[in-house]
Scaffold this active site. Sequence first.
Site, PDB file in Angstrom:
ATOM      1  N   ILE A 158      17.338  67.787  38.337  1.00 16.66           N
ATOM      2  CA  ILE A 158      16.777  68.547  37.213  1.00 16.66           C
ATOM      3  C   ILE A 158      15.403  69.146  37.562  1.00 16.66           C
ATOM      4  CG2 ILE A 158      16.139  68.463  34.753  1.00 16.66           C
ATOM      5  CD1 ILE A 158      19.226  68.094  35.587  1.00 16.66           C
ATOM      6  N   GLU A 242      20.336  83.150  33.812  1.00 17.60           N
ATOM      7  CA  GLU A 242      19.954  82.276  34.929  1.00 17.60           C
ATOM      8  C   GLU A 242      20.506  82.834  36.248  1.00 17.60           C
ATOM      9  OE1 GLU A 242      21.172  78.169  34.596  1.00 17.60           O
ATOM     10  OE2 GLU A 242      20.244  77.649  36.523  1.00 17.60           O
ATOM     11  N   ARG A 268       4.145  92.380  67.581  1.00 13.46           N
ATOM     12  CA  ARG A 268       4.485  91.486  68.691  1.00 13.46           C
ATOM     13  C   ARG A 268       5.059  92.278  69.863  1.00 13.46           C
ATOM     14  NH1 ARG A 268       3.498  86.187  70.208  1.00 13.46           N
ATOM     15  NH2 ARG A 268       5.258  85.345  71.370  1.00 13.46           N
ATOM     16  N   GLY A 339      10.750  84.385  66.486  1.00 12.78           N
ATOM     17  CA  GLY A 339      10.750  83.459  67.618  1.00 12.78           C
ATOM     18  C   GLY A 339      10.279  82.077  67.189  1.00 12.78           C
ATOM     19  N   THR A 365      27.744  77.573  41.930  1.00 11.96           N
ATOM     20  CA  THR A 365      27.816  77.811  43.383  1.00 11.96           C
ATOM     21  C   THR A 365      28.539  79.128  43.703  1.00 11.96           C
ATOM     22  OG1 THR A 365      29.923  76.671  43.594  1.00 11.96           O
ATOM     23  CG2 THR A 365      27.937  75.311  43.818  1.00 11.96           C
ATOM     24  N   GLU A 367      31.150  79.403  45.378  1.00  9.37           N
ATOM     25  CA  GLU A 367      32.592  79.180  45.184  1.00  9.37           C
ATOM     26  C   GLU A 367      32.960  79.324  43.712  1.00  9.37           C
ATOM     27  OE1 GLU A 367      30.549  77.161  46.878  1.00  9.37           O
ATOM     28  OE2 GLU A 367      31.223  77.507  48.931  1.00  9.37           O
TER      29      GLU A 367
HETATM   30  C1  LIG Z   1      16.927  72.105  43.861  1.00  6.72           C
HETATM   31  C2  LIG Z   1      17.960  72.039  42.770  1.00  6.72           C
HETATM   32  C3  LIG Z   1      17.593  72.347  41.467  1.00  6.72           C
HETATM   33  C4  LIG Z   1      18.532  72.246  40.435  1.00  6.72           C
HETATM   34  N1  LIG Z   1      18.124  72.426  39.144  1.00  6.72           N
HETATM   35  C5  LIG Z   1      18.989  72.108  38.139  1.00  6.72           C
HETATM   36  C6  LIG Z   1      18.534  72.080  36.780  1.00  6.72           C
HETATM   37  O1  LIG Z   1      17.373  72.396  36.463  1.00  6.72           O
HETATM   38  N2  LIG Z   1      19.415  71.715  35.808  1.00  6.72           N
HETATM   39  C7  LIG Z   1      20.707  71.366  36.088  1.00  6.72           C
HETATM   40  O2  LIG Z   1      21.442  71.023  35.174  1.00  6.72           O
HETATM   41  N3  LIG Z   1      21.166  71.385  37.380  1.00  6.72           N
HETATM   42  C8  LIG Z   1      20.338  71.737  38.395  1.00  6.72           C
HETATM   43  N4  LIG Z   1      20.780  71.730  39.698  1.00  6.72           N
HETATM   44  C9  LIG Z   1      22.175  71.376  39.968  1.00  6.72           C
HETATM   45  C10 LIG Z   1      23.040  72.544  40.428  1.00  6.72           C
HETATM   46  O3  LIG Z   1      23.274  73.426  39.368  1.00  6.72           O
HETATM   47  C11 LIG Z   1      24.339  71.919  40.986  1.00  6.72           C
HETATM   48  O4  LIG Z   1      23.982  71.281  42.216  1.00  6.72           O
HETATM   49  C12 LIG Z   1      25.437  72.924  41.193  1.00  6.72           C
HETATM   50  O5  LIG Z   1      25.912  73.419  39.965  1.00  6.72           O
HETATM   51  C13 LIG Z   1      26.631  72.301  41.948  1.00  6.72           C
HETATM   52  O6  LIG Z   1      27.024  71.107  41.386  1.00  6.72           O
HETATM   53  P1  LIG Z   1      27.187  69.806  42.319  1.00  6.72           P
HETATM   54  O7  LIG Z   1      25.964  69.680  43.161  1.00  6.72           O
HETATM   55  O8  LIG Z   1      27.550  68.662  41.473  1.00  6.72           O
HETATM   56  O9  LIG Z   1      28.382  70.150  43.302  1.00  6.72           O
HETATM   57  P2  LIG Z   1      29.946  69.912  43.028  1.00  6.72           P
HETATM   58  O10 LIG Z   1      30.306  70.447  41.703  1.00  6.72           O
HETATM   59  O11 LIG Z   1      30.259  68.503  43.316  1.00  6.72           O
HETATM   60  O12 LIG Z   1      30.575  70.829  44.173  1.00  6.72           O
HETATM   61  C14 LIG Z   1      30.529  70.458  45.559  1.00  6.72           C
HETATM   62  C15 LIG Z   1      31.092  71.608  46.395  1.00  6.72           C
HETATM   63  O13 LIG Z   1      32.451  71.859  46.019  1.00  6.72           O
HETATM   64  C16 LIG Z   1      32.596  73.210  45.628  1.00  6.72           C
HETATM   65  N5  LIG Z   1      33.565  73.275  44.532  1.00  6.72           N
HETATM   66  C17 LIG Z   1      33.478  72.636  43.340  1.00  6.72           C
HETATM   67  N6  LIG Z   1      34.552  72.936  42.580  1.00  6.72           N
HETATM   68  C18 LIG Z   1      35.324  73.781  43.318  1.00  6.72           C
HETATM   69  C19 LIG Z   1      36.556  74.464  43.078  1.00  6.72           C
HETATM   70  N7  LIG Z   1      37.191  74.333  41.917  1.00  6.72           N
HETATM   71  N8  LIG Z   1      37.048  75.247  44.056  1.00  6.72           N
HETATM   72  C20 LIG Z   1      36.387  75.397  45.219  1.00  6.72           C
HETATM   73  N9  LIG Z   1      35.209  74.786  45.505  1.00  6.72           N
HETATM   74  C21 LIG Z   1      34.690  73.992  44.567  1.00  6.72           C
HETATM   75  C22 LIG Z   1      31.216  73.669  45.191  1.00  6.72           C
HETATM   76  O14 LIG Z   1      31.088  75.064  45.286  1.00  6.72           O
HETATM   77  C23 LIG Z   1      30.347  72.929  46.197  1.00  6.72           C
HETATM   78  O15 LIG Z   1      30.314  73.642  47.399  1.00  6.72           O
HETATM   79  C24 LIG Z   1      19.870  71.878  40.739  1.00  6.72           C
HETATM   80  C25 LIG Z   1      20.241  71.616  42.063  1.00  6.72           C
HETATM   81  C26 LIG Z   1      19.294  71.651  43.066  1.00  6.72           C
HETATM   82  C27 LIG Z   1      19.719  71.274  44.463  1.00  6.72           C
END
Ligand SMILES: Cc1cc2nc3c(=O)[nH]c(=O)nc-3n(C[C@H](O)[C@H](O)[C@H](O)COP(=O)(O)OP(=O)(O)OC[C@H]3O[C@@H](n4cnc5c(N)ncnc54)[C@H](O)[C@@H]3O)c2cc1C
Length: 379
Positions: A158, A242, A268, A339, A365, A367
Amino acid sequence: MTIVDTPERRQLRELTRAFVTKEVLPYLDDWERAGEVPRSLHETAAKIGLLGIGFPESVGGSGGDLLDSILVTEEVIRSGGSSGLIAALFTHGIALPHMVASQDDGLIERYVRPTLTGTMIGALAITEPDGGSDVAGIRTCARRDGDHYVVNGSKTYITSGVRSDFVTTAVCTNLPGSGSLSLLVIEKGTPGFTVGRRLEKLGWHCSDTAELSFVDVRVPVANRIGPEDTGFLAIMQQFATERLSLATQAYATAQRCVELATRWCRDRSTFGRPLASRQLVRHRLAAMHTRAEAARVYVHDVAERVAAGEPVVTEVAMAKNVAVAACDFVVDAALQLHGGFGYLRDAEVERHYRDARILGIGGGTTEIMNEIIAKGMGL
Ligand SMILES: Cc1cc2nc3c(=O)[nH]c(=O)nc-3n(C[C@H](O)[C@H](O)[C@H](O)COP(=O)(O)OP(=O)(O)OC[C@H]3O[C@@H](n4cnc5c(N)ncnc54)[C@H](O)[C@@H]3O)c2cc1C
């Protein structure tokens, strides 16, 4: 089509550039090391009207629309700021819009106005340890008990979660995983609500990221945003903003890296000649510039359509993916052209290279964007 340049927007760009030059650049490295930006930065940005851009004056904002917010994001990064700084300072861009849309005067007075004056910090908590892409599968639950909800569960990754005074939290108000979601504003200091951990990251170092835990947290029903079980729709409606902000961060980072790499390649020399005189290098810079410009124009076009109220969910997803792909290509090439220096903390491109990696993950993501695009194609 591109965002129409007006005297007001030129002024907004100048204001943003001056703010970054004076209030950010001298301190950004310190904030990167500290893992957060100071509260005073929010107040300074609010005083000059920057924090409230994109929010109506009726709720304490400075006015302007999505296009003005995009210009601010673009200018912060092009002036030497970073996407990490945008994440930290403008988290209210994802924490407040649901409250503003609900027109709930109580919530607007208690949370929206103080945040836009820089005295409160808000965060948005959707993602859970079990998954972020599947928003409907949220398991943090809120059980009604008289005038309160009792919340149990956890959130992770978060943004601004360590510093925030309140968190706009997505909870399940029906069976876990049923998709019947509501949004509750949960205040820091409420018994049972704790920040479990400050998370260490590859990039966005000046933006604090937290794990949050809720154990029997009593939240007044008055802190619910909109009617019960309408949270999923509210979340989806605000995703466009967003995602376009992240797309803007991506093309602006690419533009900044093109500028940095071009300057470097002029200065450079290798084998007795400036790098920029080599055809291979010139063509690489040309390709980088082309990708960044194409992404900028497309993101502006989609943003104009969103601002005009067109239903362009598929196009928003395409804009995010186009801009992220351009950014990934450019930051990698920019670092390579620098570099060994490009790999050092002293190089600005090094920070952009690390910061850029989140843009294809946060806010949905690459995806998941492709899934939306495929659906839009009727697949
Ligand atoms: C620095 C940072 C800041 C963030 N800030 C916030 C925030 O303020 N509030 C908040 O709520 N969240 C926040 N997030 C969370 C972010 O939105 C999630 O990490 C993101 O939505 C992906 O969810 P997950 O990490 O659970 O991955 P998962 O949902 O577990 O997915 C893992 C992988 O599988 C792929 N995948 C998932 N489902 C499918 C499908 N059906 N078909 C093909 N591929 C798939 C995804 O693309 C990904 O590559 C933040 C994350 C980071 C790292």
